[in-house]
Scaffold this motif. Structure first.
Motif, PDB file in Angstrom:
ATOM      1  N   ARG A 121      10.471   7.724   7.737  1.00 18.07           N
ATOM      2  CA  ARG A 121       9.296   6.842   7.801  1.00 18.07           C
ATOM      3  C   ARG A 121       8.484   6.836   6.514  1.00 18.07           C
ATOM      4  NH1 ARG A 121       5.186   4.690   7.103  1.00 18.07           N
ATOM      5  NH2 ARG A 121       3.568   4.036   8.580  1.00 18.07           N
ATOM      6  N   PHE A 122       8.341   7.980   5.859  1.00 18.62           N
ATOM      7  CA  PHE A 122       7.423   8.089   4.731  1.00 18.62           C
ATOM      8  C   PHE A 122       8.104   8.315   3.387  1.00 18.62           C
ATOM      9  CE2 PHE A 122       4.789   9.130   8.398  1.00 18.62           C
ATOM     10  CZ  PHE A 122       3.670   8.349   8.166  1.00 18.62           C
ATOM     11  N   LYS A 134       7.046   6.854   0.005  1.00 17.61           N
ATOM     12  CA  LYS A 134       6.958   5.402  -0.037  1.00 17.61           C
ATOM     13  C   LYS A 134       5.571   4.994  -0.519  1.00 17.61           C
ATOM     14  CE  LYS A 134      10.289   4.388   3.642  1.00 17.61           C
ATOM     15  NZ  LYS A 134      10.486   3.786   4.990  1.00 17.61           N
ATOM     16  N   TYR A 135       5.534   3.930  -1.301  1.00 19.21           N
ATOM     17  CA  TYR A 135       4.257   3.430  -1.791  1.00 19.21           C
ATOM     18  C   TYR A 135       3.592   2.641  -0.679  1.00 19.21           C
ATOM     19  CZ  TYR A 135       0.823   0.976  -4.653  1.00 19.21           C
ATOM     20  OH  TYR A 135      -0.345   0.472  -5.164  1.00 19.21           O
ATOM     21  N   SER A 136       2.581   3.231  -0.047  1.00 15.84           N
ATOM     22  CA  SER A 136       1.879   2.592   1.063  1.00 15.84           C
ATOM     23  C   SER A 136       0.408   2.955   0.996  1.00 15.84           C
ATOM     24  CB  SER A 136       2.474   3.030   2.412  1.00 15.84           C
ATOM     25  OG  SER A 136       1.692   2.544   3.485  1.00 15.84           O
ATOM     26  N   THR A 138      -1.798   1.617   2.837  1.00 13.72           N
ATOM     27  CA  THR A 138      -2.272   1.662   4.225  1.00 13.72           C
ATOM     28  C   THR A 138      -2.152   3.074   4.786  1.00 13.72           C
ATOM     29  OG1 THR A 138      -1.611  -0.634   4.569  1.00 13.72           O
ATOM     30  CG2 THR A 138      -1.979   0.708   6.533  1.00 13.72           C
ATOM     31  N   ASP A 139      -0.987   3.691   4.603  1.00  9.39           N
ATOM     32  CA  ASP A 139      -0.804   5.070   5.065  1.00  9.39           C
ATOM     33  C   ASP A 139      -1.716   6.023   4.304  1.00  9.39           C
ATOM     34  OD1 ASP A 139       1.145   4.682   7.068  1.00  9.39           O
ATOM     35  OD2 ASP A 139       2.695   4.455   5.546  1.00  9.39           O
ATOM     36  N   ASP A 191      12.616   3.549  -5.111  1.00  7.56           N
ATOM     37  CA  ASP A 191      12.471   2.307  -4.357  1.00  7.56           C
ATOM     38  C   ASP A 191      13.474   1.266  -4.836  1.00  7.56           C
ATOM     39  OD1 ASP A 191      10.616   0.167  -6.162  1.00  7.56           O
ATOM     40  OD2 ASP A 191      10.465   2.289  -6.705  1.00  7.56           O
ATOM     41  N   MET A 249      -0.348   9.562  -3.195  1.00  3.91           N
ATOM     42  CA  MET A 249       0.346   9.980  -1.975  1.00  3.91           C
ATOM     43  C   MET A 249       0.703  11.467  -2.055  1.00  3.91           C
ATOM     44  SD  MET A 249       0.821   6.726  -2.797  1.00  3.91           S
ATOM     45  CE  MET A 249       0.584   5.139  -2.000  1.00  3.91           C
TER      46      MET A 249
END
Length: 335
Positions: A121-122, A134-136, A138-139, A191, A249
């Motif tokens: 997931r991450f 992961k570049y998020s 939101t998270d 990525d 992150m």
């Protein structure tokens, strides 16, 4: 609150408040439990969001998903209570609707599923070559990466699997808090979009084909003139862009991993902790385990080689009892 004489502890009066947090719950002076319910739902929502890839993947059978669901339905405030304790406060998994006591096996299975879900997931990247977060944003904003760091710390402290899927540069950031830009290369890109852009720049045969990707190259922070002789500089800009943007992150992960003093241990002993995050086997003296737990993805690819020794009498003489010879390093045993 109603006016009344304050409760005294010695000569000090206790402060009167409208609500407080006690054992994960939030009782209020007016006995209204709405705020407490909202907080409990929010905590549970974080856990279910972490496990969403597990619910949707076709690689895990329905029976396993139902068992994991039963494990997950333990109130989220149990996690909040445990995470502030020391590693000696053991996480206990309580299946809902089933009789039984968690003596350690359920906890390890639960943590194995959690680490596997976190990886899918991450994190992203090719198998067996290390992964990046992961570049998020939101998270990041929801503090999910910090929660991931807490779960990783709990897994390492309480007999679960290690997150041995980090790329080397990520581990160095977790240890030192700094990035060595000189060591970053295109192998550190995980990525798909950035990897494809690097390939397009490398494969461009002329300036016309290179200009097709000019906007994407410039968006990565490249500010020089786009020329065929500048391919290496363009690739360098892409590498720095897609790695350095992940630093926030990694910083949140590091905050979560402070839970059991794990970050301090990594800073003092980076080489000893290296195999827990990058490659290699888990060190027994660090995890207190007698075996190395493996993730569900590793189980699917796990193989044991069995060989039969038909010439043991010629080599060892006449005998009636044969003992198997086991090689842990090659996962082989000879009968």
């Amino acid at each position: 609150m109603t006016t009344q004489d304050p409760i005294m502890v010695g000569l000090q009066p206790l402060e009167a408040v409208n609500q407080l947090t006690y054992l994960g719950s939030i009782p209020a002076s007016d006995r209204d439990g709405d705020y407490d319910v909202v907080c409990q739902i929010a905590k549970a929502g974080v856990v279910f969001q972490l496990l969403r890839p597990i619910w949707s993947t076709p690689k895990i059978d329905l029976a396993t998903k139902i068992r994991l669901l039963n494990f997950t339905l333990v109130e989220a405030d149990q996690w909040q209570r445990k995470k502030a304790a020391s590693p000696t406060s053991v996480l206990r998994v309580v299946p809902i609707g089933e009789a039984g006591v968690d003596t350690g096996a359920l906890r390890k299975e639960f943590l194995s599923d959690m680490i596997s879900g976190i990886e899918s997931r991450f994190f992203e990247g090719p198998e067996n070559k290390g992964k990046n977060p992961k570049y998020s944003l939101t998270d990041l904003d929801n503090e999910n990466f910090r929660t991931v760091g807490e779960i990783i710390a709990v897994s390492l402290a309480q007999g679960g699997p290690s997150p041995a899927f980090f790329k080397e540069w990520c581990y160095n950031v977790l240890c030192s808090g700094e990035v060595d830009f000189s060591c970053l290369s295109k192998e550190d890109v995980a990525d798909v979009e950035s990897s494809l852009l690097i390939s397009k720049v490398e494969d461009a045969a002329d300036i016309q084909s290179l200009m097709l990707w000019a906007d994407e190259i410039v968006s990565c922070g490249y500010t020089n003139q786009i020329e065929m002789d500048s391919k290496e500089s363009m690739i360098r800009a892409i590498v720095l862009h897609c790695t350095t943007r992940l630093i926030p992150m990694l910083q949140e992960l590091k905050k979560g991993m402070e839970l059991y003093g794990l970050v301090n241990l990594m800073a003092v002993n980076p080489e000893a902790c290296h195999s827990l995050f990058v490659t290699g086997k888990i060190l027994k003296w660090m995890t207190g385990q007698s075996h190395v737990p493996i993730l569900p993805d590793e189980k699917r690819h796990f193989k044991i080689t069995c060989k039969f020794d038909h010439e043991c009498k010629e080599r060892l003489g006449d005998h009636s009892i044969c003992y198997p010879v086991v090689s842990a390093s090659t996962v082989t045993f000879v009968l």
